[in-house]
Write a protein that holds these residues in place. Structure first.
Motif, PDB file in Angstrom:
ATOM      1  N   ASP A  88       0.934  -1.020   0.022  1.00 62.61           N
ATOM      2  CA  ASP A  88      -0.003  -0.013   0.015  1.00 62.61           C
ATOM      3  C   ASP A  88       0.771   1.252   0.066  1.00 62.61           C
ATOM      4  OD1 ASP A  88      -1.930   2.391   0.280  1.00 62.61           O
ATOM      5  OD2 ASP A  88      -2.832   1.209   2.160  1.00 62.61           O
ATOM      6  N   PRO A  89       0.823   1.914  -1.165  1.00 56.39           N
ATOM      7  CA  PRO A  89       1.664   3.117  -1.176  1.00 56.39           C
ATOM      8  C   PRO A  89       1.277   4.335  -0.225  1.00 56.39           C
ATOM      9  CG  PRO A  89       0.312   3.042  -3.224  1.00 56.39           C
ATOM     10  CD  PRO A  89      -0.120   1.882  -1.995  1.00 56.39           C
ATOM     11  N   PHE A  90       0.118   4.279   0.528  1.00 56.51           N
ATOM     12  CA  PHE A  90      -0.346   5.182   1.273  1.00 56.51           C
ATOM     13  C   PHE A  90      -0.367   4.788   2.611  1.00 56.51           C
ATOM     14  CE2 PHE A  90      -3.071   5.247  -2.684  1.00 56.51           C
ATOM     15  CZ  PHE A  90      -2.535   6.572  -3.367  1.00 56.51           C
ATOM     16  N   SER A  91       0.337   3.591   3.034  1.00 56.22           N
ATOM     17  CA  SER A  91       0.435   3.418   4.321  1.00 56.22           C
ATOM     18  C   SER A  91       2.088   3.608   4.716  1.00 56.22           C
ATOM     19  CB  SER A  91       0.034   1.979   4.869  1.00 56.22           C
ATOM     20  OG  SER A  91       0.975   1.174   4.191  1.00 56.22           O
ATOM     21  N   PRO A  92       2.186   4.015   6.063  1.00 57.30           N
ATOM     22  CA  PRO A  92       3.684   4.111   6.390  1.00 57.30           C
ATOM     23  C   PRO A  92       4.457   2.895   6.069  1.00 57.30           C
ATOM     24  CG  PRO A  92       1.941   4.958   8.223  1.00 57.30           C
ATOM     25  CD  PRO A  92       1.355   4.331   7.054  1.00 57.30           C
ATOM     26  N   PRO A  93       5.647   3.001   5.920  1.00 61.28           N
ATOM     27  CA  PRO A  93       6.698   1.789   5.588  1.00 61.28           C
ATOM     28  C   PRO A  93       6.563   1.041   6.788  1.00 61.28           C
ATOM     29  CG  PRO A  93       8.004   4.041   5.014  1.00 61.28           C
ATOM     30  CD  PRO A  93       6.354   4.236   5.739  1.00 61.28           C
ATOM     31  N   GLY A  94       6.770  -0.281   6.539  1.00 59.72           N
ATOM     32  CA  GLY A  94       6.982  -1.413   7.701  1.00 59.72           C
ATOM     33  C   GLY A  94       5.574  -1.545   8.110  1.00 59.72           C
ATOM     34  N   LYS A  95       4.268  -1.126   7.767  1.00 56.86           N
ATOM     35  CA  LYS A  95       3.302  -1.512   8.386  1.00 56.86           C
ATOM     36  C   LYS A  95       2.627  -2.683   8.011  1.00 56.86           C
ATOM     37  CE  LYS A  95       1.142   1.722  11.144  1.00 56.86           C
ATOM     38  NZ  LYS A  95       0.758   1.149  12.308  1.00 56.86           N
ATOM     39  N   GLY A  96       2.797  -3.015   6.799  1.00 61.05           N
ATOM     40  CA  GLY A  96       2.464  -4.348   6.038  1.00 61.05           C
ATOM     41  C   GLY A  96       1.037  -4.249   5.697  1.00 61.05           C
ATOM     42  N   GLU A  97       0.718  -3.021   5.175  1.00 65.98           N
ATOM     43  CA  GLU A  97      -0.918  -2.804   4.659  1.00 65.98           C
ATOM     44  C   GLU A  97      -0.338  -3.118   3.223  1.00 65.98           C
ATOM     45  OE1 GLU A  97      -3.546  -2.037   6.344  1.00 65.98           O
ATOM     46  OE2 GLU A  97      -2.339  -1.995   8.150  1.00 65.98           O
ATOM     47  N   VAL A  98      -1.197  -3.997   2.657  1.00 64.63           N
ATOM     48  CA  VAL A  98      -1.374  -4.371   1.114  1.00 64.63           C
ATOM     49  C   VAL A  98      -2.760  -3.830   0.144  1.00 64.63           C
ATOM     50  CG1 VAL A  98      -0.157  -6.341   1.781  1.00 64.63           C
ATOM     51  CG2 VAL A  98      -2.386  -6.611   1.474  1.00 64.63           C
ATOM     52  N   LEU A  99      -2.576  -3.976  -0.929  1.00 61.43           N
ATOM     53  CA  LEU A  99      -3.767  -3.528  -1.808  1.00 61.43           C
ATOM     54  C   LEU A  99      -3.820  -4.868  -2.921  1.00 61.43           C
ATOM     55  CD1 LEU A  99      -3.112   0.059  -3.102  1.00 61.43           C
ATOM     56  CD2 LEU A  99      -4.697  -0.785  -1.490  1.00 61.43           C
ATOM     57  N   MET A 100      -5.001  -5.532  -2.870  1.00 60.62           N
ATOM     58  CA  MET A 100      -5.360  -6.515  -3.623  1.00 60.62           C
ATOM     59  C   MET A 100      -5.542  -5.948  -5.185  1.00 60.62           C
ATOM     60  SD  MET A 100      -7.677  -9.796  -3.301  1.00 60.62           S
ATOM     61  CE  MET A 100      -8.097 -10.548  -4.950  1.00 60.62           C
ATOM     62  N   LEU A 101      -4.776  -6.287  -6.105  1.00 64.75           N
ATOM     63  CA  LEU A 101      -5.210  -5.861  -7.317  1.00 64.75           C
ATOM     64  C   LEU A 101      -6.152  -6.851  -8.232  1.00 64.75           C
ATOM     65  CD1 LEU A 101      -1.552  -4.782  -8.587  1.00 64.75           C
ATOM     66  CD2 LEU A 101      -3.217  -3.320  -7.784  1.00 64.75           C
ATOM     67  N   GLY A 102      -5.704  -8.073  -8.231  1.00 64.51           N
ATOM     68  CA  GLY A 102      -6.698  -9.134  -8.882  1.00 64.51           C
ATOM     69  C   GLY A 102      -6.255 -10.237  -8.682  1.00 64.51           C
ATOM     70  N   ALA A 103      -6.465 -11.350  -9.697  1.00 65.00           N
ATOM     71  CA  ALA A 103      -5.939 -12.552  -9.716  1.00 65.00           C
ATOM     72  C   ALA A 103      -5.972 -13.152 -11.199  1.00 65.00           C
ATOM     73  CB  ALA A 103      -6.587 -13.437  -8.891  1.00 65.00           C
ATOM     74  N   ASP A 104      -5.553 -14.138 -11.303  1.00 62.10           N
ATOM     75  CA  ASP A 104      -5.664 -14.894 -12.724  1.00 62.10           C
ATOM     76  C   ASP A 104      -7.158 -15.578 -12.758  1.00 62.10           C
ATOM     77  OD1 ASP A 104      -2.960 -14.070 -13.578  1.00 62.10           O
ATOM     78  OD2 ASP A 104      -2.414 -16.184 -12.772  1.00 62.10           O
ATOM     79  N   CYS A 105      -7.925 -15.402 -13.848  1.00 67.43           N
ATOM     80  CA  CYS A 105      -9.104 -15.905 -14.342  1.00 67.43           C
ATOM     81  C   CYS A 105      -9.077 -17.497 -13.960  1.00 67.43           C
ATOM     82  CB  CYS A 105      -9.807 -15.527 -15.374  1.00 67.43           C
ATOM     83  SG  CYS A 105     -11.286 -16.239 -15.966  1.00 67.43           S
ATOM     84  N   ALA A 106     -10.332 -17.963 -13.298  1.00 65.81           N
ATOM     85  CA  ALA A 106     -10.162 -19.483 -12.984  1.00 65.81           C
ATOM     86  C   ALA A 106     -10.410 -20.132 -14.336  1.00 65.81           C
ATOM     87  CB  ALA A 106     -11.258 -19.685 -12.132  1.00 65.81           C
TER      88      ALA A 106
END
Length: 121
Positions: free
Chosen positions: A58-76
């Motif tokens: 997550d570019p908006f969370s402080p470094p080292g916080k471990g926050e993530v943004l899920m973009l997507g996945a491969d279609c099943a």
């Protein structure tokens, strides 16, 4: 989608270098750098995803916080990357791109079929 690339950082050992994936949604062409693909992002706080996904720090969370943004996945079905936008994909036990979902409509429960049919793409 291109193969992952190692981030060039001369201060990191080979084991510490992160792979970077070029995530490109097959439906809307969202193009982002994903820092991880899988179910357990190593830089997050105890997050376990239900299916292998493209994740970025997550570019908006402080470094080292471990926050993530899920973009997507491969279609099943087609195995192409698709973002999690409701215009591009639908989740039913796995993530499906809207095109594959429409082509396989009869394989989904009636409730899910109505959601797929209501999609504008």
């Amino acid at each position: 989608m291109r193969l992952p690339q190692e981030m060039d950082d001369p201060n990191k050992s080979v084991e510490e270098k992160e792979l970077v994936y070029d995530f490109n949604c097959v439906s809307c062409n969202l193009n982002e750098k994903a820092h991880y693909k899988g179910t357990k992002p190593p830089f997050s706080r105890n997050i376990i995803l239900k299916y292998p996904s493209y994740v970025m720090k997550d570019p908006f969370s402080p470094p080292g916080k471990g926050e993530v943004l899920m973009l997507g996945a491969d279609c099943a079905i087609c195995d192409k990357p698709v973002c999690i936008s409701k215009e591009c994909s639908i989740f039913y036990m796995k993530l499906f791109c809207i095109n594959c979902a429409k082509q396989s409509l009869e394989k989904f429960p009636v409730e899910i079929q109505s959601k797929i049919n209501s999609n504008k793409k």
